[in-house]
Design a protein around this motif. Structure first.
Motif, PDB file in Angstrom:
ATOM      1  N   GLY A 119      19.070  -3.447  22.359  1.00 37.13           N
ATOM      2  CA  GLY A 119      18.694  -2.422  23.330  1.00 37.13           C
ATOM      3  C   GLY A 119      18.443  -3.020  24.698  1.00 37.13           C
ATOM      4  O   GLY A 119      18.084  -4.195  24.828  1.00 37.13           O
ATOM      5  N   LEU A 120      18.644  -2.171  25.704  1.00 38.29           N
ATOM      6  CA  LEU A 120      18.340  -2.566  27.075  1.00 38.29           C
ATOM      7  C   LEU A 120      17.421  -1.482  27.644  1.00 38.29           C
ATOM      8  O   LEU A 120      17.704  -0.286  27.510  1.00 38.29           O
ATOM      9  CB  LEU A 120      19.638  -2.666  27.884  1.00 38.29           C
ATOM     10  CG  LEU A 120      19.535  -3.310  29.271  1.00 38.29           C
ATOM     11  CD1 LEU A 120      19.068  -4.765  29.183  1.00 38.29           C
ATOM     12  CD2 LEU A 120      20.906  -3.267  29.979  1.00 38.29           C
ATOM     13  N   ALA A 121      16.317  -1.928  28.271  1.00 38.68           N
ATOM     14  CA  ALA A 121      15.326  -0.980  28.778  1.00 38.68           C
ATOM     15  C   ALA A 121      15.276  -1.010  30.296  1.00 38.68           C
ATOM     16  O   ALA A 121      15.524  -2.049  30.921  1.00 38.68           O
ATOM     17  CB  ALA A 121      13.940  -1.334  28.226  1.00 38.68           C
ATOM     18  N   ALA A 122      14.944   0.156  30.864  1.00 36.75           N
ATOM     19  CA  ALA A 122      14.782   0.252  32.316  1.00 36.75           C
ATOM     20  C   ALA A 122      13.467   0.955  32.625  1.00 36.75           C
ATOM     21  O   ALA A 122      13.142   1.994  32.040  1.00 36.75           O
ATOM     22  CB  ALA A 122      15.945   1.029  32.923  1.00 36.75           C
ATOM     23  N   ASN A 123      12.723   0.387  33.557  1.00 34.12           N
ATOM     24  CA  ASN A 123      11.473   1.001  34.017  1.00 34.12           C
ATOM     25  C   ASN A 123      11.760   2.297  34.779  1.00 34.12           C
ATOM     26  O   ASN A 123      12.889   2.513  35.231  1.00 34.12           O
ATOM     27  CB  ASN A 123      10.718   0.013  34.909  1.00 34.12           C
ATOM     28  CG  ASN A 123      10.028  -1.063  34.109  1.00 34.12           C
ATOM     29  OD1 ASN A 123       9.826  -0.910  32.905  1.00 34.12           O
ATOM     30  ND2 ASN A 123       9.672  -2.146  34.762  1.00 34.12           N
ATOM     31  N   PRO A 124      10.741   3.129  34.971  1.00 31.06           N
ATOM     32  CA  PRO A 124      10.969   4.414  35.662  1.00 31.06           C
ATOM     33  C   PRO A 124      11.587   4.265  37.053  1.00 31.06           C
ATOM     34  O   PRO A 124      12.363   5.134  37.478  1.00 31.06           O
ATOM     35  CB  PRO A 124       9.558   5.018  35.757  1.00 31.06           C
ATOM     36  CG  PRO A 124       8.812   4.423  34.614  1.00 31.06           C
ATOM     37  CD  PRO A 124       9.357   3.032  34.444  1.00 31.06           C
ATOM     38  N   ASP A 125      11.280   3.194  37.747  1.00 30.74           N
ATOM     39  CA  ASP A 125      11.813   3.040  39.109  1.00 30.74           C
ATOM     40  C   ASP A 125      13.066   2.162  39.177  1.00 30.74           C
ATOM     41  O   ASP A 125      13.473   1.751  40.264  1.00 30.74           O
ATOM     42  CB  ASP A 125      10.729   2.494  40.050  1.00 30.74           C
ATOM     43  CG  ASP A 125      10.183   1.150  39.604  1.00 30.74           C
ATOM     44  OD1 ASP A 125      10.563   0.688  38.503  1.00 30.74           O
ATOM     45  OD2 ASP A 125       9.377   0.567  40.361  1.00 30.74           O
ATOM     46  N   THR A 126      13.647   1.877  38.034  1.00 34.67           N
ATOM     47  CA  THR A 126      14.900   1.107  38.023  1.00 34.67           C
ATOM     48  C   THR A 126      16.069   2.084  37.962  1.00 34.67           C
ATOM     49  O   THR A 126      16.089   2.985  37.117  1.00 34.67           O
ATOM     50  CB  THR A 126      14.924   0.142  36.808  1.00 34.67           C
ATOM     51  OG1 THR A 126      13.864  -0.789  36.965  1.00 34.67           O
ATOM     52  CG2 THR A 126      16.250  -0.595  36.701  1.00 34.67           C
ATOM     53  N   ASP A 127      17.035   1.896  38.855  1.00 26.10           N
ATOM     54  CA  ASP A 127      18.170   2.825  38.918  1.00 26.10           C
ATOM     55  C   ASP A 127      19.095   2.697  37.713  1.00 26.10           C
ATOM     56  O   ASP A 127      19.238   1.619  37.146  1.00 26.10           O
ATOM     57  CB  ASP A 127      18.996   2.559  40.182  1.00 26.10           C
ATOM     58  CG  ASP A 127      18.267   3.023  41.433  1.00 26.10           C
ATOM     59  OD1 ASP A 127      17.320   3.830  41.301  1.00 26.10           O
ATOM     60  OD2 ASP A 127      18.645   2.553  42.526  1.00 26.10           O
ATOM     61  N   PHE A 128      19.772   3.782  37.423  1.00 26.17           N
ATOM     62  CA  PHE A 128      20.772   3.781  36.351  1.00 26.17           C
ATOM     63  C   PHE A 128      21.832   2.707  36.606  1.00 26.17           C
ATOM     64  O   PHE A 128      22.352   2.095  35.662  1.00 26.17           O
ATOM     65  CB  PHE A 128      21.422   5.170  36.252  1.00 26.17           C
ATOM     66  CG  PHE A 128      22.457   5.255  35.170  1.00 26.17           C
ATOM     67  CD1 PHE A 128      22.091   5.222  33.831  1.00 26.17           C
ATOM     68  CD2 PHE A 128      23.804   5.368  35.485  1.00 26.17           C
ATOM     69  CE1 PHE A 128      23.048   5.286  32.821  1.00 26.17           C
ATOM     70  CE2 PHE A 128      24.771   5.443  34.484  1.00 26.17           C
ATOM     71  CZ  PHE A 128      24.389   5.407  33.154  1.00 26.17           C
ATOM     72  N   ALA A 129      22.136   2.466  37.871  1.00 23.97           N
ATOM     73  CA  ALA A 129      23.172   1.467  38.215  1.00 23.97           C
ATOM     74  C   ALA A 129      22.855   0.080  37.647  1.00 23.97           C
ATOM     75  O   ALA A 129      23.767  -0.704  37.375  1.00 23.97           O
ATOM     76  CB  ALA A 129      23.314   1.381  39.735  1.00 23.97           C
TER      77      ALA A 129
END
Ligand code: DX5
Ligand code: ZN
Length: 227
Positions: A119-129
């Motif tokens: 899995g790869l996670a992104a914080n709320p302020d990290t863009d989809f890009a």
């Protein structure tokens, strides 16, 4: 023993987060909600990537004796690459690393080589890009609906734009990818996240901080649209 069955990709899955459980009786807490557990979400915090410390491989290894569910380990760590092997050996089924720590391609490859679901996670302020280039190489995209570090925070509805974007790409490219949301998920926010395109719902407080955790998990599943 590892639970290799991750379930059908894209199907609704409830993933109770043990962060909100009583660490003094974790095995019993996990057993009590087993029948409503698709994945067991294990929050690992290193006191560096996030300002909190939780648990690590020894707890995964101990719990492994008490559950056959898919162990979904969320590594909130600055250097997850140093610990992936230990988690795999301890009985993790999937490990999720944060895109913000960098080296995503190498970490994904390392986890894959260890036989883990990745899995790869992104914080709320990290863009989809930031996660978009890796979607072909992962099994799970975790879009955080709170800033990681603590349970019991409020769901950030703005993240739903990113969930919708991810779901559009997954559909358009027929990707075999689960989309997970984590943070502030309860009976009110679960349907919002599912409508946006999430299919794995992590919930800590909404399950373990309730007097009847099994009933709470059942209500959460029903609110999200059922099995
Ligand atoms: C937050 C963790 C979450 C957390 C969710 O840093 O990644 O998994 O346990 O807790 P609730 O459901 O209480 O927001
Ligand atoms: Zn988590």
């Amino acid at each position: 023993m590892t639970a290799l069955d991750a379930g059908l990709v894209g199907a609704l899955k409830i993933a109770p987060s043990i962060l909100a459980a009583d660490f003094g009786s974790l095995a019993q807490a996990v057993a009590a909600i087993d029948e409503e557990t698709d994945w067991l979400h294990v929050d690992v915090m290193d006191g560096h990537f996030v300002p909190n410390v939780s648990i690590g491989p020894p707890v995964v290894s101990s719990l492994r004796r008490y559950s056959t569910r898919f162990f979904d380990c969320h590594l909130m760590m600055s250097e997850p690459g140093r610990y992936l092997e230990a988690f795999a050996r301890a009985g993790a089924d999937g490990c999720t690393v944060h895109v913000e720590v960098g080296d995503s391609a190498a970490l994904i490859g390392q986890a894959r080589d260890l036989g883990l679901r990745v899995g790869l996670a992104a914080n709320p302020d990290t863009d989809f890009a930031a996660v978009a280039p890796f979607l072909d190489d992962i099994d799970l995209l975790l879009l955080m609906t709170v800033f990681p570090g603590f349970g019991g925070q409020s769901f950030i509805p703005e993240v739903m734009d990113k969930v919708r974007e991810a779901r559009r790409v997954v559909e358009a490219r027929s990707l075999a990818l689960d989309i997970e949301v984590d943070g502030g998920i309860d009976v009110a926010t679960a349907p919002v996240a599912v409508a946006a395109g999430a299919n794995v719902l992590v919930a800590g407080s909404a399950i373990f901080s309730r007097p009847d955790p099994l009933g709470a998990a059942r209500e959460l599943r029903a609110a999200a649209g059922g099995r």
